[in-house]
Design an enzyme around this catalytic site. Structure first.
Site, mmCIF file in Angstrom:
data_model
loop_
_atom_site.group_PDB
_atom_site.id
_atom_site.type_symbol
_atom_site.label_atom_id
_atom_site.label_comp_id
_atom_site.label_asym_id
_atom_site.label_seq_id
_atom_site.Cartn_x
_atom_site.Cartn_y
_atom_site.Cartn_z
ATOM 1 N N ASP A 157 1.847 -1.010 11.877
ATOM 2 C CA ASP A 157 0.501 -1.434 11.463
ATOM 3 C C ASP A 157 0.167 -2.865 11.886
ATOM 4 O OD1 ASP A 157 -0.006 1.020 10.248
ATOM 5 O OD2 ASP A 157 0.899 0.379 8.360
ATOM 6 N N ARG B 291 -8.743 12.180 12.171
ATOM 7 C CA ARG B 291 -7.302 11.981 12.361
ATOM 8 C C ARG B 291 -6.529 13.295 12.237
ATOM 9 N NH1 ARG B 291 -5.622 6.898 8.899
ATOM 10 N NH2 ARG B 291 -3.743 7.127 10.163
ATOM 11 N N ARG C 218 -7.586 -3.156 9.343
ATOM 12 C CA ARG C 218 -6.668 -4.109 9.989
ATOM 13 C C ARG C 218 -7.297 -4.731 11.239
ATOM 14 N NH1 ARG C 218 -2.444 -3.342 6.665
ATOM 15 N NH2 ARG C 218 -1.795 -1.207 6.274
ATOM 16 N N LYS D 250 0.842 -1.212 0.000
ATOM 17 C CA LYS D 250 0.000 0.000 0.000
ATOM 18 C C LYS D 250 0.872 1.255 0.000
ATOM 19 C CE LYS D 250 -2.982 0.692 3.534
ATOM 20 N NZ LYS D 250 -2.821 2.026 4.140
ATOM 21 N N GLN E 111 4.822 9.177 7.192
ATOM 22 C CA GLN E 111 3.912 10.047 6.430
ATOM 23 C C GLN E 111 4.346 11.500 6.550
ATOM 24 O OE1 GLN E 111 -0.064 9.224 7.815
ATOM 25 N NE2 GLN E 111 -0.145 7.260 6.769
ATOM 26 N N LYS F 271 -4.498 5.943 14.468
ATOM 27 C CA LYS F 271 -4.621 5.220 13.190
ATOM 28 C C LYS F 271 -6.076 5.227 12.719
ATOM 29 C CE LYS F 271 -0.291 4.347 12.936
ATOM 30 N NZ LYS F 271 0.513 5.010 11.920
ATOM 31 N N ARG G 278 -6.346 2.301 17.737
ATOM 32 C CA ARG G 278 -6.043 0.860 17.788
ATOM 33 C C ARG G 278 -5.636 0.395 19.181
ATOM 34 N NH1 ARG G 278 -3.138 0.294 11.921
ATOM 35 N NH2 ARG G 278 -5.092 0.187 10.753
#
Ligand code: S3P
Length: 447
Positions: free
Chosen positions: A328, A130, A403, A29, A177, A355, A359
């Site tokens: 991740d 986010r 996920r 990805k 990122q 995320k 998470r």
């Protein structure tokens, strides 16, 4: 193909048979997003093979079209891009909708900040929660202007700047990122853009810029940090790209095959960038039987095949220093920890709260509802392994998080009573055909 706009619940029951077979997982990805963005910024034509055709990457493809690049699908995972060149993107005539994809939103903000036009970006309910301030703060130093909702949440409006100033920025958090967003802004800024990262994060941006002919200087700092510099304005020359399989997608199969007795699965052509393979290291520390074969270098990225066989696992401590290389993979590793003998501690998980879902909390809830003892201490999670006896019988709320949904499906395969998952539709953001592929190995998911 499933679509994340239509909610879909799933009940998963204990699997009595092993996983067996040889498969390929969809394209990486992170590399797929970058392949589309960088080829749109290049001069000339790029052919991309192995591109992930998940919804997140399709959002990037659409955004690059809105910015004037020619982005065309030729065949399954085969794409053709004619770039506009750095500085030559066009003002989009409509809002750029990034769906569920944080990588699209953060990286694209960098590109847009140093192109002198106006744009507006939004996303789905998860992405609109986010933080974008982590990129807006450094990118504002180029001279670009940002208007945001609720202190740095999408939708955001960006007025890009002409003759952008280059930035020197030390990342306050380990984030590929944020690093990539600044480097992308630097491509069209005057002078040297420098990013210092306290802990090395995935370096796909650096590798791909190098592949497109941009000179990148990388120095190692104390304590495993990196200093990355590039001179702008930069010229990218189109060059074909092959995207390897995503190790983050392979992780679900690695954990399932490790936990189901008698399993033996070969995953071919997986990306093995050392800044992504923390999950393999962690599983090996827990006692997994994983072999790496046929290692090679493709388009600046290490790739290879992974052979996984069933093994008994024991609890371990995963230090905070390993988090960036497996950021991740904690949802799925938490299933391995829940199944193992003994206690597993995941340390330094603050970033997990930001995320696709929180998470940190989602993992705790998923495990507790299915009978596993979990404690939290600051940013650490402590999981009491059930030595193969996970009770199950709980519902998992996935909060639009692909996920988490896939991790819950693995939990259902190894729990004594069925596990209910509220919504598996978001799996299509990163792993289209997940259930078909798992069924080809012997699972019996009924969608
Ligand atoms: C990504 C970086 C990571 C990761 C995300 C993809 C990238 O995010 O969680 O799935 O492609 O650069 P952070 O930069 O927020 O750690």
């Amino acid at each position: 193909m499933m679509n994340s706009s239509s909610r879909q619940s799933l009940k998963v029951s204990f699997l009595t048979s092993p996983l067996k077979g040889k498969i390929n997982v969809p394209g990486d990805k992170s590399i797929s997003h970058r392949a589309l963005m960088f080829s749109a910024l290049a001069i000339g034509e790029t052919h991309i093979s192995g591109l992930l055709e998940g919804e997140d990457v399709m959002r990037t493809a659409q955004a690059m079209r809105f910015l004037g690049a020619h982005v065309h699908r030729q065949d399954f995972s085969e794409w053709h891009v004619i770039g506009k060149g750095v500085g030559n993107l066009e003002e989009p005539h409509d809002v750029l909708d990034m769906g569920n994809s944080g990588t699209s939103a953060r990286l694209l903000s960098g590109i847009l900040s140093t192109h002198p036009f106006f744009s507006v970006m939004t996303g789905d309910r998860s992405l609109r929660k986010r933080p974008m301030a982590r990129v807006i703060e450094p990118l504002s130093q180029t001279g670009a202007q940002f208007l945001t909702r609720n202190k740095g949440r999408l939708p955001i409006a960006i007025q890009g700047v002409d003759k952008a100033k280059s930035i020197y920025y030390r990342l306050p958090v380990a984030s590929a990122q944020v690093k990539s967003s600044i480097l992308l802004a630097g491509l069209n800024a005057e002078g040297m853009t420098v990013v210092e990262e306290p802990i090395a994060t995935r370096d796909h941006t650096e590798n791909m810029l190098n592949h497109f002919g941009v000179m990148i200087k990388i120095e190692t700092l104390e304590n495993e940090g990196k200093k990355i510099s590039l001179q702008g304005p930069a010229l990218l020359r189109a060059k074909n790209i092959h995207v390897p399989g995503d190790p983050s997608s392979a992780a679900f199969i690695m954990v399932a095959a490790t936990l189901l007795p008698g399993s033996e699965v070969l995953i071919e052509n997986v990306g093995l960038n050392p800044l992504r393979t923390g999950i393999i290291k962690a599983l090996l520390m827990m006692g997994a039987d994983i072999q790496i074969m046929n290692e090679r270098q493709e388009v600046g990225e290490k790739t290879g095949n992974i052979l996984i066989k069933y093994a008994k696992l024991h609890g371990v401590d995963i230090p905070a220093s390993m988090v960036p290389s497996m950021v991740d993979e904690f949802p799925v590793l938490s299933i391995a920890a829940a199944y193992a003998n003994g206690i597993t501690r995941f340390m330094g998980l603050a970033e997990l709260r930001l995320k696709e879902s929180d998470r940190f909390t989602s993992i705790m809830n998923m495990l507790r509802k299915n009978g596993i003892l979990v404690d939290e201490k600051d940013d650490d999670l402590i999981i009491q392994g059930a030595s193969g006896n996970i009770p199950g019988n709980g519902e998992v709320t996935t909060h639009m998080d692909h996920r988490l949904a896939m991790s819950a499906s693995i939990l259902g395969l190894v729990a004594q009573k069925p596990v209910m998952i509220d919504d598996v539709s978001f799996i299509s953001t990163s792993f289209p055909k997940y259930f078909d592929l798992m069924n080809s190995l012997g699972c019996q998911f009924q969608i």
